[in-house]
Motif scaffolding. Structure first.
Motif, PDB file in Angstrom:
ATOM      1  N   VAL A 178      -5.794  -3.813   5.520  1.00 16.37           N
ATOM      2  CA  VAL A 178      -5.612  -3.971   4.090  1.00 16.37           C
ATOM      3  C   VAL A 178      -5.172  -5.302   3.665  1.00 16.37           C
ATOM      4  CG1 VAL A 178      -4.863  -2.989   1.814  1.00 16.37           C
ATOM      5  CG2 VAL A 178      -5.235  -1.534   4.258  1.00 16.37           C
ATOM      6  N   SER A 235     -10.090  -3.766   2.020  1.00 16.38           N
ATOM      7  CA  SER A 235      -9.823  -3.416   3.340  1.00 16.38           C
ATOM      8  C   SER A 235     -11.242  -3.770   4.192  1.00 16.38           C
ATOM      9  CB  SER A 235      -9.214  -2.045   3.492  1.00 16.38           C
ATOM     10  OG  SER A 235     -10.436  -1.127   2.963  1.00 16.38           O
ATOM     11  N   THR A 263       0.632  -1.378   0.032  1.00 13.91           N
ATOM     12  CA  THR A 263       0.281   0.020  -0.086  1.00 13.91           C
ATOM     13  C   THR A 263       0.951   1.284  -0.052  1.00 13.91           C
ATOM     14  OG1 THR A 263      -0.108   0.417   2.433  1.00 13.91           O
ATOM     15  CG2 THR A 263      -1.644  -1.195   1.484  1.00 13.91           C
ATOM     16  N   MET A 277     -10.296   1.384  -3.523  1.00 13.90           N
ATOM     17  CA  MET A 277      -9.275   2.372  -3.703  1.00 13.90           C
ATOM     18  C   MET A 277      -7.987   2.021  -4.504  1.00 13.90           C
ATOM     19  SD  MET A 277      -8.123   4.968  -2.203  1.00 13.90           S
ATOM     20  CE  MET A 277      -6.202   5.701  -2.057  1.00 13.90           C
ATOM     21  N   THR A 314     -12.188   3.934   1.074  1.00 16.62           N
ATOM     22  CA  THR A 314     -11.535   3.106   1.934  1.00 16.62           C
ATOM     23  C   THR A 314     -12.153   2.582   2.958  1.00 16.62           C
ATOM     24  OG1 THR A 314     -10.579   4.906   3.533  1.00 16.62           O
ATOM     25  CG2 THR A 314      -9.379   4.259   1.545  1.00 16.62           C
ATOM     26  N   SER A 317     -14.016  -2.185   1.958  1.00 14.02           N
ATOM     27  CA  SER A 317     -13.609  -1.533   0.530  1.00 14.02           C
ATOM     28  C   SER A 317     -13.113  -2.725  -0.145  1.00 14.02           C
ATOM     29  CB  SER A 317     -12.521  -0.290   0.630  1.00 14.02           C
ATOM     30  OG  SER A 317     -12.071  -0.092  -0.670  1.00 14.02           O
ATOM     31  N   LEU A 374      -5.945   9.449   3.205  1.00 17.62           N
ATOM     32  CA  LEU A 374      -6.867   8.600   2.242  1.00 17.62           C
ATOM     33  C   LEU A 374      -8.026   9.154   2.012  1.00 17.62           C
ATOM     34  CD1 LEU A 374      -5.883   5.359   4.063  1.00 17.62           C
ATOM     35  CD2 LEU A 374      -5.124   5.877   1.964  1.00 17.62           C
TER      36      LEU A 374
END
Lengths: 249, 249
Positions: B223, B204, B129, B198, B142, B194, B137
């Motif tokens: 994540v 995530s 990431t 993203m 997210t 998410s 973010l």
């Protein structure tokens, strides 16, 4: 205005930075009057600069009217190189040490003539210490301080000796000659000890984290209850410090 | 000087802070010319302010002539309340989660209309990431962002919708109505997901850390590589977030 020079811009900059300087670990929240008193600025000037800093996000106002450092300054501070690579390399090793010992684990760097704590892991079970992230420790009285000092130039020891080695407890080494001998031992063994030299009832052991150029980048330390505890933990702290140095490249 | 007002002090303060503002996660080191260009200041002014900041310790000069944020600003930034209590309460839980999952663990707070990462734990094995400590973010794309957004006031969603929900991938929710429905689901279940919204190839899951007043203080997220991985990890992240909230009081 008294003290105003022919370059007012410089003066304003210094005043703004002086407002930030009044906040520290012991004074994280202050009133306007306290900011003015600690910075030596007139209240009206302090008020104006606080407003500038609040509008920017560098200061926040608490419900009780006091001010404290805001998230904007934290965000900018994270860009400092000391905190980025080194801290990320060190954290996994620090957590391993903590899991194995349940004692206070500290990561420090040299900052002027003191050790600056840039990371710590602790728990309620560990011996209480007052060291906080962002807090400073004397070099001559702590394990991490001696580890940093032993691998720095001789000039640093000279200037510490010239300023005087403050007695923190009856066990603090205050004679420059004795301190120099202790530092030679640290260079030989690769670990530095403090036996109740900083705080009665607490001992520490630390190891330097050396860079590729042989200079000292940081020191990793453990603070525990007793001399026997830190003697037993010395190999663990040295191993972790060597691992961090290899990982941090 | 163009733009100079009748209160030069304010102008100087703003210029000094504008110099600090040009540094960010994507631009941690800049030349004098870059600082001047990014801040909109004349080179001569930028040079003078950089000198002031260097003398104070807020900027450091690299061997290649570029400047970066200095340890003085890091030290002051550690006094920000977001980083102190919350982070110390969260770190043990974050390390437990990391040990159990070996995935990216992130702690974020709401900062304006974005999620600000105040702590992360990662490893080479985790899905890559770009999130760094101090990095930001988007809220709508997210897990951590949705967890913060779901427990914030309706006005925040309104202003995000008014500004437009940026499409990060083909899976990003860009319709305010669909986002509002997803957030209602987050409030019901206590976790936010998410799925490649993203970054393609990354999913995530996150849970809010609520304060005693019911307001959201932070969000804890993981994540990972796949939807199935984060679905499986949802109870773990929620449990850790509840533990942090209880510990942080």
């Amino acid at each position: 205005m008294a003290g105003r020079t022919s370059t007012p811009g410089q003066t304003v900059s210094r005043r703004l930075l002086a407002v930030l300087d009044v906040f520290d670990v012991a004074h994280p929240a202050l009133t306007l009057t306290e900011v003015a008193a600690r910075s030596g600025l007139p209240v009206s000037t302090a008020r104006r600069l606080i407003t500038e800093l609040r509008n920017w996000g560098g200061l926040e106002r608490l419900d009780d009217g006091r001010y404290r450092i805001g998230i904007r300054l934290w965000t900018i501070g994270t860009l400092a190189p000391q905190q980025r690579g080194l801290r990320e390399a060190a954290l996994p090793y620090m957590h391993d040490l903590f899991q194995a010992t349940q004692e206070n684990i500290q990561l420090t760097v040299l900052e002027g003539t003191q050790a600056l704590c840039i990371e710590k892991i602790s728990s309620n079970k560990a011996v209480p210490t007052q060291t906080q992230i962002g807090g400073r420790l004397p070099l001559h009285a702590t394990g991490v301080g001696k580890a940093l000092l032993a691998f720095s130039g001789k000039e640093l020891l000279g200037s510490l000796a010239a300023a005087g080695l403050t007695r923190m407890t009856p066990h603090t080494i205050t004679q420059p000659g004795r301190l120099a001998a202790a530092l030679a031992e640290v260079r030989k063994s690769g670990v530095a000890y403090s036996y109740e030299e900083m705080t009665l009832g607490a001992a520490s052991v630390a190891a330097p984290i050396l860079g590729l150029d042989g200079g000292v980048r940081a020191a990793l330390g453990i603070v525990a209850h007793s001399r026997s505890a830190v003697d037993r933990l010395a190999p663990a702290v040295r191993t972790a410090a060597l691992g961090i140095a290899r990982w941090a490249g």
